[in-house]
Design a protein around this motif. Sequence first.
Motif, PDB file in Angstrom:
ATOM      1  N   LYS A   1       0.833  -1.212   0.000  1.00 43.21           N
ATOM      2  CA  LYS A   1       0.000   0.000   0.000  1.00 43.21           C
ATOM      3  C   LYS A   1       0.865   1.259   0.000  1.00 43.21           C
ATOM      4  CE  LYS A   1      -3.808  -2.184   2.549  1.00 43.21           C
ATOM      5  NZ  LYS A   1      -4.513  -2.228   3.860  1.00 43.21           N
ATOM      6  N   LEU A   2       2.100   1.143   0.492  1.00 43.29           N
ATOM      7  CA  LEU A   2       3.030   2.278   0.504  1.00 43.29           C
ATOM      8  C   LEU A   2       3.887   2.332  -0.750  1.00 43.29           C
ATOM      9  CD1 LEU A   2       4.260   2.045   4.224  1.00 43.29           C
ATOM     10  CD2 LEU A   2       2.471   3.532   3.290  1.00 43.29           C
ATOM     11  N   GLY A   3       3.686   1.340  -1.652  1.00 44.17           N
ATOM     12  CA  GLY A   3       4.422   1.356  -2.913  1.00 44.17           C
ATOM     13  C   GLY A   3       5.465   0.270  -3.068  1.00 44.17           C
ATOM     14  N   TYR A   4       5.542  -0.658  -2.113  1.00 44.24           N
ATOM     15  CA  TYR A   4       6.551  -1.717  -2.179  1.00 44.24           C
ATOM     16  C   TYR A   4       6.158  -2.802  -3.166  1.00 44.24           C
ATOM     17  CZ  TYR A   4       9.218  -5.881  -0.740  1.00 44.24           C
ATOM     18  OH  TYR A   4      10.003  -7.006  -0.720  1.00 44.24           O
ATOM     19  N   LYS A   5       7.155  -3.311  -3.907  1.00 45.25           N
ATOM     20  CA  LYS A   5       6.948  -4.470  -4.759  1.00 45.25           C
ATOM     21  C   LYS A   5       8.270  -5.190  -4.943  1.00 45.25           C
ATOM     22  CE  LYS A   5       4.781  -7.347  -7.427  1.00 45.25           C
ATOM     23  NZ  LYS A   5       3.831  -8.311  -6.809  1.00 45.25           N
ATOM     24  N   SER A   6       8.308  -6.460  -4.550  1.00 43.47           N
ATOM     25  CA  SER A   6       9.491  -7.274  -4.791  1.00 43.47           C
ATOM     26  C   SER A   6       9.500  -7.697  -6.259  1.00 43.47           C
ATOM     27  CB  SER A   6       9.468  -8.513  -3.888  1.00 43.47           C
ATOM     28  OG  SER A   6      10.562  -9.340  -4.168  1.00 43.47           O
ATOM     29  N   SER A   7      10.602  -7.439  -6.949  1.00 43.52           N
ATOM     30  CA  SER A   7      10.603  -7.640  -8.404  1.00 43.52           C
ATOM     31  C   SER A   7      11.724  -8.539  -8.906  1.00 43.52           C
ATOM     32  CB  SER A   7      10.716  -6.278  -9.108  1.00 43.52           C
ATOM     33  OG  SER A   7      11.898  -5.605  -8.711  1.00 43.52           O
ATOM     34  N   THR A   8      12.542  -9.083  -8.017  1.00 48.42           N
ATOM     35  CA  THR A   8      13.710  -9.866  -8.433  1.00 48.42           C
ATOM     36  C   THR A   8      13.450 -11.354  -8.239  1.00 48.42           C
ATOM     37  OG1 THR A   8      15.108  -8.041  -7.697  1.00 48.42           O
ATOM     38  CG2 THR A   8      16.215 -10.110  -8.229  1.00 48.42           C
ATOM     39  N   GLY A   9      13.430 -12.121  -9.328  1.00 45.66           N
ATOM     40  CA  GLY A   9      13.246 -13.565  -9.256  1.00 45.66           C
ATOM     41  C   GLY A   9      14.513 -14.269  -8.808  1.00 45.66           C
ATOM     42  N   ILE A  10      14.384 -15.549  -8.411  1.00 44.57           N
ATOM     43  CA  ILE A  10      15.548 -16.231  -7.837  1.00 44.57           C
ATOM     44  C   ILE A  10      16.646 -16.484  -8.874  1.00 44.57           C
ATOM     45  CG2 ILE A  10      14.358 -17.272  -5.875  1.00 44.57           C
ATOM     46  CD1 ILE A  10      14.358 -19.928  -7.438  1.00 44.57           C
ATOM     47  N   LYS A  11      16.307 -16.714 -10.120  1.00 47.48           N
ATOM     48  CA  LYS A  11      17.363 -16.955 -11.110  1.00 47.48           C
ATOM     49  C   LYS A  11      18.236 -15.718 -11.276  1.00 47.48           C
ATOM     50  CE  LYS A  11      15.183 -20.612 -13.839  1.00 47.48           C
ATOM     51  NZ  LYS A  11      14.681 -21.013 -15.193  1.00 47.48           N
ATOM     52  N   THR A  12      17.592 -14.544 -11.348  1.00 45.76           N
ATOM     53  CA  THR A  12      18.336 -13.285 -11.479  1.00 45.76           C
ATOM     54  C   THR A  12      19.123 -12.998 -10.214  1.00 45.76           C
ATOM     55  OG1 THR A  12      16.681 -12.381 -12.979  1.00 45.76           O
ATOM     56  CG2 THR A  12      18.135 -10.810 -11.881  1.00 45.76           C
ATOM     57  N   GLY A  13      18.472 -13.119  -9.051  1.00 49.28           N
ATOM     58  CA  GLY A  13      19.124 -12.812  -7.782  1.00 49.28           C
ATOM     59  C   GLY A  13      20.283 -13.746  -7.491  1.00 49.28           C
ATOM     60  N   VAL A  14      20.084 -15.031  -7.731  1.00 44.83           N
ATOM     61  CA  VAL A  14      21.148 -16.007  -7.507  1.00 44.83           C
ATOM     62  C   VAL A  14      22.332 -15.740  -8.431  1.00 44.83           C
ATOM     63  CG1 VAL A  14      21.770 -18.440  -7.822  1.00 44.83           C
ATOM     64  CG2 VAL A  14      19.719 -17.833  -6.521  1.00 44.83           C
ATOM     65  N   LYS A  15      22.063 -15.388  -9.680  1.00 46.63           N
ATOM     66  CA  LYS A  15      23.150 -15.081 -10.615  1.00 46.63           C
ATOM     67  C   LYS A  15      23.967 -13.881 -10.136  1.00 46.63           C
ATOM     68  CE  LYS A  15      24.332 -14.171 -15.422  1.00 46.63           C
ATOM     69  NZ  LYS A  15      25.358 -13.191 -15.045  1.00 46.63           N
ATOM     70  N   HIS A  16      23.294 -12.839  -9.638  1.00 50.06           N
ATOM     71  CA  HIS A  16      24.010 -11.668  -9.113  1.00 50.06           C
ATOM     72  C   HIS A  16      24.926 -12.068  -7.957  1.00 50.06           C
ATOM     73  CE1 HIS A  16      21.960  -9.112 -11.782  1.00 50.06           C
ATOM     74  NE2 HIS A  16      20.879  -8.847 -11.065  1.00 50.06           N
ATOM     75  N   PHE A  17      24.418 -12.952  -7.084  1.00 46.67           N
ATOM     76  CA  PHE A  17      25.235 -13.391  -5.959  1.00 46.67           C
ATOM     77  C   PHE A  17      26.445 -14.177  -6.451  1.00 46.67           C
ATOM     78  CE2 PHE A  17      26.568 -16.884  -3.239  1.00 46.67           C
ATOM     79  CZ  PHE A  17      26.958 -16.201  -2.103  1.00 46.67           C
ATOM     80  N   ILE A  18      26.236 -15.096  -7.360  1.00 42.70           N
ATOM     81  CA  ILE A  18      27.335 -15.955  -7.805  1.00 42.70           C
ATOM     82  C   ILE A  18      28.376 -15.157  -8.585  1.00 42.70           C
ATOM     83  CG2 ILE A  18      27.873 -17.850  -9.413  1.00 42.70           C
ATOM     84  CD1 ILE A  18      25.386 -19.259  -8.231  1.00 42.70           C
ATOM     85  N   ASP A  19      27.950 -14.187  -9.355  1.00 44.02           N
ATOM     86  CA  ASP A  19      28.909 -13.299 -10.035  1.00 44.02           C
ATOM     87  C   ASP A  19      29.789 -12.588  -9.005  1.00 44.02           C
ATOM     88  OD1 ASP A  19      27.913 -14.013 -12.485  1.00 44.02           O
ATOM     89  OD2 ASP A  19      26.696 -12.200 -12.758  1.00 44.02           O
ATOM     90  N   TRP A  20      29.151 -12.096  -7.923  1.00 38.53           N
ATOM     91  CA  TRP A  20      29.924 -11.451  -6.849  1.00 38.53           C
ATOM     92  C   TRP A  20      30.847 -12.450  -6.170  1.00 38.53           C
ATOM     93  CZ3 TRP A  20      29.674 -12.968  -1.692  1.00 38.53           C
ATOM     94  CH2 TRP A  20      30.481 -12.224  -0.823  1.00 38.53           C
ATOM     95  N   TYR A  21      30.333 -13.642  -5.854  1.00 35.17           N
ATOM     96  CA  TYR A  21      31.100 -14.668  -5.127  1.00 35.17           C
ATOM     97  C   TYR A  21      32.362 -15.050  -5.912  1.00 35.17           C
ATOM     98  CZ  TYR A  21      32.050 -18.999  -2.556  1.00 35.17           C
ATOM     99  OH  TYR A  21      32.638 -19.994  -1.797  1.00 35.17           O
ATOM    100  N   LYS A  22      32.196 -15.262  -7.198  1.00 28.72           N
ATOM    101  CA  LYS A  22      33.343 -15.636  -8.031  1.00 28.72           C
ATOM    102  C   LYS A  22      34.415 -14.557  -8.022  1.00 28.72           C
ATOM    103  CE  LYS A  22      31.020 -18.648 -11.399  1.00 28.72           C
ATOM    104  NZ  LYS A  22      30.587 -18.770 -12.818  1.00 28.72           N
ATOM    105  N   GLU A  23      33.986 -13.316  -8.107  1.00 28.19           N
ATOM    106  CA  GLU A  23      34.932 -12.209  -8.144  1.00 28.19           C
ATOM    107  C   GLU A  23      35.594 -12.009  -6.784  1.00 28.19           C
ATOM    108  OE1 GLU A  23      35.119  -7.382  -9.059  1.00 28.19           O
ATOM    109  OE2 GLU A  23      33.254  -8.489  -9.372  1.00 28.19           O
ATOM    110  N   PHE A  24      34.794 -12.041  -5.696  1.00 27.57           N
ATOM    111  CA  PHE A  24      35.320 -11.754  -4.365  1.00 27.57           C
ATOM    112  C   PHE A  24      36.282 -12.849  -3.899  1.00 27.57           C
ATOM    113  CE2 PHE A  24      35.119 -11.660   0.304  1.00 27.57           C
ATOM    114  CZ  PHE A  24      35.401 -10.324   0.538  1.00 27.57           C
ATOM    115  N   TYR A  25      35.925 -14.115  -4.165  1.00 26.59           N
ATOM    116  CA  TYR A  25      36.747 -15.239  -3.702  1.00 26.59           C
ATOM    117  C   TYR A  25      37.669 -15.798  -4.786  1.00 26.59           C
ATOM    118  CZ  TYR A  25      34.083 -15.167   0.609  1.00 26.59           C
ATOM    119  OH  TYR A  25      33.530 -14.774   1.809  1.00 26.59           O
ATOM    120  N   LYS A  26      37.714 -15.137  -5.920  1.00 30.02           N
ATOM    121  CA  LYS A  26      38.608 -15.519  -7.023  1.00 30.02           C
ATOM    122  C   LYS A  26      38.401 -16.981  -7.427  1.00 30.02           C
ATOM    123  CE  LYS A  26      40.710 -11.472  -6.895  1.00 30.02           C
ATOM    124  NZ  LYS A  26      39.839 -10.790  -5.909  1.00 30.02           N
ATOM    125  N   VAL A  27      37.139 -17.382  -7.549  1.00 32.70           N
ATOM    126  CA  VAL A  27      36.784 -18.740  -7.927  1.00 32.70           C
ATOM    127  C   VAL A  27      36.850 -18.872  -9.446  1.00 32.70           C
ATOM    128  CG1 VAL A  27      34.971 -20.492  -7.910  1.00 32.70           C
ATOM    129  CG2 VAL A  27      35.360 -19.081  -5.886  1.00 32.70           C
TER     130      VAL A  27
END
Length: 337
Positions: free
Chosen positions: A311-337
């Motif tokens: 009612k205040l304007g909130y909407k979750s818009s990120t699906g798990i495939k997109t969100g998981v990919k963002h995490f794994i891209d970060w993980y690979k870079e941060f931990y040099k995988v």
Amino acid sequence: MKILVTGAAGFIGFHLSKKLLEKGHDVIGLDNINDYYDVNLKYARLNELGVSKEDAEKWSVKAESEVYQSKFYFVRMNLEDRENLPQLFKDEEFDVVCNLGAQAGVRYSIENPETYIDSNVVGFLNILEGCRHNKVKHLLYASSSSVYGESKEEIFSVTDTVDHPISLYAATKKSNELMAFTYSHLYGFATTGLRFFTVYGPWGRPDMALFLFTKAITENRSIKVFNNGDMSRDFTYIDDIINGIEIVLDNPPVGNVPYRLTNIGNGEPESLLDFINAIEGSLRMEGKKEFLPMQPGDVPRTSADTSELEKLGYKSSTGIKTGVKHFIDWYKEFYKV
């Protein structure tokens, strides 16, 4: 505004601090940098905010960042510090407090109950007292979907009865909600409790499933799948969480008792096995799965009713495939995988 963010070296606190600074607010970040998980990740988050490890290691000393045009200071301090925390409130005169600092983890609370009472109950009382005595306009604080326990409801609503927590962590979060209501009632300042639902994304916590699974799969180790995989979670991407917090920040509760409690989730639960499939798809690797019974204190499913926040304007818009990919891209870079 001048905003205190506790838990600033933590996952959500780091992202929120970054966003608030980008929007031009002055932020003081507070954290005790405990060793519940790898402190190097916490120091790396602070480094992203412009505070060196050397400065962050100093107790009760303001470390200034020069990365943002708005001001960011970091203070290493315990929430239960009854001497230095009140002085910080008095000196800084915060407009808003975002209390995201707490001892996290459902399973860890079974092994280390004292830590949870110190940080999550005594520490939260100190935050409330600081707000009360220093004319803070609005206190936002982290609650958790854990308060719903073994609810049989199809969708979890803030109007549900939550009197039977099944972990001490959940009990401390429920106590925060009760304490906040009391202070809003007695002293008239606005409080908003945020029941977070399984937050994930870049810079996430190493004790969470996404991090644990990704690390195990890339190291060719088996992943532990509890309740034989028959679990579902309202996985919520970090950017959606921060968007929700911003909306609440801009819309404090009003009235004779200016108190609000709200869910922040995705609103569309995903099965644990689908979540694992998304990880495997992003990694292009298949994980070895070790199916195990349910862990003590855990729950089989969570599902957030986010209608009040919408009612205040909130909407979750990120699906798990997109969100998981963002995490794994970060993980690979941060931990040099």
